[in-house]
Design a protein around this motif. Structure first.
Motif, short mmCIF file in Angstrom:
data_model
loop_
_atom_site.label_atom_id
_atom_site.label_comp_id
_atom_site.label_asym_id
_atom_site.label_seq_id
_atom_site.Cartn_x
_atom_site.Cartn_y
_atom_site.Cartn_z
N ALA B 183 0.82 -1.20 0.00
CA ALA B 183 0.00 0.00 0.00
C ALA B 183 0.86 1.26 0.00
O ALA B 183 1.87 1.33 0.70
N PHE B 184 0.48 2.22 -0.79
CA PHE B 184 1.16 3.52 -0.90
C PHE B 184 2.62 3.37 -1.34
O PHE B 184 3.44 4.26 -1.13
N LYS B 190 7.32 -1.65 6.27
CA LYS B 190 6.28 -0.84 6.91
C LYS B 190 4.89 -1.37 6.62
O LYS B 190 3.90 -0.77 7.01
N GLU B 580 -0.04 -3.42 15.08
CA GLU B 580 -0.99 -3.13 14.03
C GLU B 580 -0.43 -2.02 13.14
O GLU B 580 0.11 -1.04 13.62
N VAL B 581 -0.56 -2.22 11.84
CA VAL B 581 0.07 -1.30 10.90
C VAL B 581 -0.85 -0.13 10.57
O VAL B 581 -1.99 -0.30 10.18
N LYS B 582 -0.31 1.05 10.80
CA LYS B 582 -1.00 2.26 10.35
C LYS B 582 -0.02 2.96 9.42
O LYS B 582 1.18 2.92 9.64
N PHE B 583 -0.54 3.64 8.46
CA PHE B 583 0.36 4.25 7.50
C PHE B 583 0.60 5.72 7.80
O PHE B 583 -0.32 6.46 8.09
N GLU B 584 1.86 6.06 7.70
CA GLU B 584 2.20 7.47 7.79
C GLU B 584 2.06 8.04 6.41
O GLU B 584 2.47 7.43 5.43
N VAL B 585 1.52 9.21 6.31
CA VAL B 585 1.32 9.78 5.00
C VAL B 585 2.53 10.62 4.62
O VAL B 585 2.97 11.47 5.37
#
Lengths: 161, 587
Positions: B183-184, B190, B580-585
């Motif tokens: 993702a991203f 990550k 738990e994976v959260k995405f940094e923008v």
């Protein structure tokens, strides 16, 4: 814990996204429709929004991102206050739309698909607005400019500055 | 049944079969590239994307992809006409037109499906010069992504999303920019990736490969100041022979030990020893929780096994609310490292910083696991380097060792002595079977008549069995493949679960199908042959129950005290984290 992440979405945005997903029964098969509605509401699809959509529809963020990047309609960059669209369909293209794009790029200092730092203008290309007689065509917001020569670009932009 | 003709041969197949299947039945081997099917493991990838398998079908205007075209009555198929051969070659040339031509120095050289297909189709020049897409390389502790070499076959996506349900990879962007990415387009590190390595196991090219540590190990072996010991995981001995042209399922335990000694390792030890140790700790923990449960005390059941590092990554990242359910026992790799750098280092009078522990694993996640902070003492890791079965094959070849002519040798003592229970850790169902062998005898204080719990074996994705512990019915669940694990976890979440103990292995077939094993090229029979070999090794062992391993008994007497003692807890158990994976923008 990896990264130091804060969800930047405000509660009312979170509620809105949840509402949209719920309207489609949180069905991951409706991902495109959900993204469509979400973009309609927010104007663009930032990462945090995609993440929440993924978790609501119980599918992977990678998949959501895959769909967002596959369809040119979806964007992760907020549109400017005055979105500029240059038609690069066949008729406009042969009449020099590429030169017009070049000029706008030079004037605004952004590439196609980007938004100016002040959030005023964004630039995109589209294919045929059905006004081939006016080629090349440039749209700023809802207004249409026909037979745009590169020299006229400065003048048009000045109307919005 | 449907009748058709392929290359003039009459064939009858079930309705719904593909032309490819029908052709196989009459000995016609249509070439395929993106297609992959391992029926018994429920693995299927047929996006019909590569178009290598096209054939001519009478009455049809265009060529048909045989992997995705169903047969029909009276169909006349030709697989080798000049039209087909030319089309196939052009397809191949187009695939190669934007592929980096650095085969000589590619990690996949000699094992690349794209390379062998080009050879098979006799492609000797590439007439089309395409623009090559370039992407930044992505290095994680286990896996390297070099997407310049991706041919968009989608096998990795199928493994990651459908089989493993991890969801780390997806096709992103379109046209020439299209690529498979997290993702991203962030780094794998990550993402939700578990490093199970199944994407690597099926990648036909050099786009996905493992982090290679062989040079570091060679350097350590050459350093006279360091004592270098090695441990070998159970599944390695059932597959290493394939690297030297032996039939899948050939057991090479003795040759492997000899080769490792030839390579210059000071001692050659066995992860099976640590597997026995795992059973002592995990089995005791199981009985402890079970007793509390029977006494009406609060405890966590079912207990989940914790030997598989990709599985640990999976629940830490996707089911963090369950982090108290798995056994706290470290994996055999880490138990070995911990004991080697304390008990063994003391025994031979070497400081832990001068002792290098190398492990040979069928696994890519083990490379990540040994780098986890919990498994270091003041920055010094319990296990210094984890190599895959493939890397060991490479090391042996580089050292000019004629593997096949080596005479069998035995593991060193004390950390090389193991039982049949330790061996079967390498295959799905094996960990729980080993645990049952010990837990039964400890709980009932009776001797098992037969140690073979065949009801726990097999290749079905999710299995359950009930084992009678002298009146106490123990419900056991087994899952291999993370998609199956997810199913079990979700049933626990819904409160439907009735299990006391669940074994989970991330890879299809268990460790024998690990991401670090010799390439199986999509052949499920290879995995089955390896499983058979593991059980054969178990039967051949004099001792087949972990608690009867004399060196395990000695280890507790001399050093650890009791299973789950304070010392055992400190050295052999661990904690799990909410990751738990959260995405940094990225702005």
């Amino acid at each position: 814990m990896e990264g130091n992440i804060t969800i930047k979405l405000q509660q009312k945005s979170i509620d809105k996204i949840k509402e949209i997903c719920a309207a489609f029964d949180n069905d991951s098969g409706e991902l495109i429709n959900v993204l469509h509605k979400t973009q309609e509401h927010f104007g663009y699809l930032p990462a945090e929004v995609q993440e929440l959509v993924a978790s609501e529809l119980n599918c992977s963020v990678a998949k959501v991102y895959g769909v967002v990047t596959f369809y040119s309609f979806f964007t992760m960059i907020p549109k400017g206050e005055f979105p500029i669209s240059v038609c690069t369909g066949t008729a406009c293209y042969v009449r020099g739309a590429d030169k017009v794009v070049e000029e706008i790029v030079k004037e605004l200092g952004i590439k196609v698909g980007e938004t100016t730092a002040d959030g005023k203008f964004s630039l995109s290309c589209l294919r045929c607005v059905g006004a081939c007689g006016l080629a090349p065509v440039v749209m700023v917001g809802d207004r249409t400019y026909g037979r745009v020569a590169p020299e006229k670009v400065k003048e048009i932009l000045a109307e919005y500055k | 049944m449907v009748k058709l003709t392929i290359d003039g041969k009459a064939v009858e197949v079930e309705a719904g079969s593909t032309i490819l299947d029908a052709a196989k039945k009459v000995g016609i081997n249509i070439p395929t590239l993106c297609h992959m099917e391992m029926k018994d493991m429920c693995i299927e990838n047929k996006p019909a994307g590569c178009r290598i398998c096209v054939v001519e079908v009478e009455g049809r205007r265009n060529l048909a992809p045989s992997c995705a075209t169903a047969v029909s009555e009276g169909m006349v198929v030709k697989t080798n006409t000049i039209r087909v051969l030319n089309a196939r070659r052009v397809v191949m040339e187009l695939i190669l037109s934007d592929h980096p031509a650095d085969c000589l120095v590619c990690a996949k050289n000699g094992n690349c499906d794209l390379q062998s297909m080009a050879q098979r189709l006799d492609v000797t020049e590439i007439r089309y010069a395409g623009v090559q897409s370039t992407y930044r390389e992505d290095f994680s502790p286990s896996i390297i992504r070099d997407m310049d070499k991706c041919i968009m076959c989608r096998r990795c996506e199928t493994m990651c999303n459908e089989v493993q349900t991890v969801g780390a990879l997806s096709g992103v962007n379109r046209g020439f920019e299209a690529v498979v990415a997290p993702a991203f387009e962030q780094d794998l590190e990550k993402s939700v990736c578990t490093y199970c390595g199944q994407c690597v196991a099926v990648c036909p090219t050099g786009a996905l490969t493992e982090v290679n540590n062989t040079n570091r190990v060679i350097a350590a072996l050459a350093n006279p100041k360091k004592k270098v010991v090695v441990q070998v995981a159970p599944a390695v001995r059932a597959a290493l022979g394939e690297e030297f042209g032996l039939e899948p399922g050939t057991l090479v335990t003795g040759k492997m030990v000899a080769a490792l000694r030839n390579l210059g390792f000071d001692s050659v030890f066995d992860t099976d020893f640590a597997a026995d140790l795992t059973i002592m700790e995990e089995g005791t923990e199981l009985l402890d929780r079970l007793t509390k449960h029977l006494n009406g005390e609060k405890t966590h059941l079912p207990i989940l096994t914790s030997c598989c590092p990709a599985w640990v990554n999976f629940f830490e990242k996707q089911f963090p609310e369950f982090k108290d359910i798995p056994s706290t026992a470290r994996s055999p790799q880490q138990m070995f490292g911990s004991i080697a750098k304390t008990y063994y280092a003391d025994k031979i009078g070497v400081d832990r910083s001068d002792l290098i522990v190398v492990s040979i694993m069928p696994c890519l996640a083990k490379k990540y696991e040994c780098q986890r902070d919990e498994f270091k003492v003041e920055g010094n890791p319990d296990v210094d380097f984890a190599l895959t079965t493939r890397e060991l094959g490479g090391l042996i070849k580089r050292a000019n060792i004629d593997f096949n002519s080596l005479a069998d040798e035995d593991f060193d003592k004390p950390l090389g002595e193991s039982t049949g229970a330790g061996v079967i850790f390498g295959v799905t169902g094996g960990v729980i079977e080993a645990a049952v062998r010990t837990a039964y005898e400890v709980y009932t204080k009776k001797t098992l008549k037969s140690v073979d719990f065949t009801e726990l074996r097999g290749m079905e994705g999710i299995r359950h069995a009930t084992v009678d512990f002298d009146g106490l019915e123990l419900n056991i669940g087994i899952a291999h493949g993370l998609g199956n694990a997810r199913e079990l976890l979700e049933s626990i979440r819904r409160g439907e679960n009735k299990f006391h103990a669940i074994e989970i292995m991330s890879c299809p077939g268990g460790c024998i199908g690990g991401g670090g094993q010799p390439w199986h090229h999509g052949k499920q029979d290879v995995l089955k042959a390896r499983a058979k070999a593991i059980y054969a090794e178990d039967v051949g062992k004099t001792i087949r129950k972990s608690h009867e391993n004399p060196y395990i008994i000695k280890l507790y007497e001399e050093f650890l005290g009791q299973p789950m003692s304070d010392k055992a807890h400190h050295l052999l158990h661990t904690n799990y984290f909410d990751r738990e994976v959260k995405f940094e923008v990225k702005k």
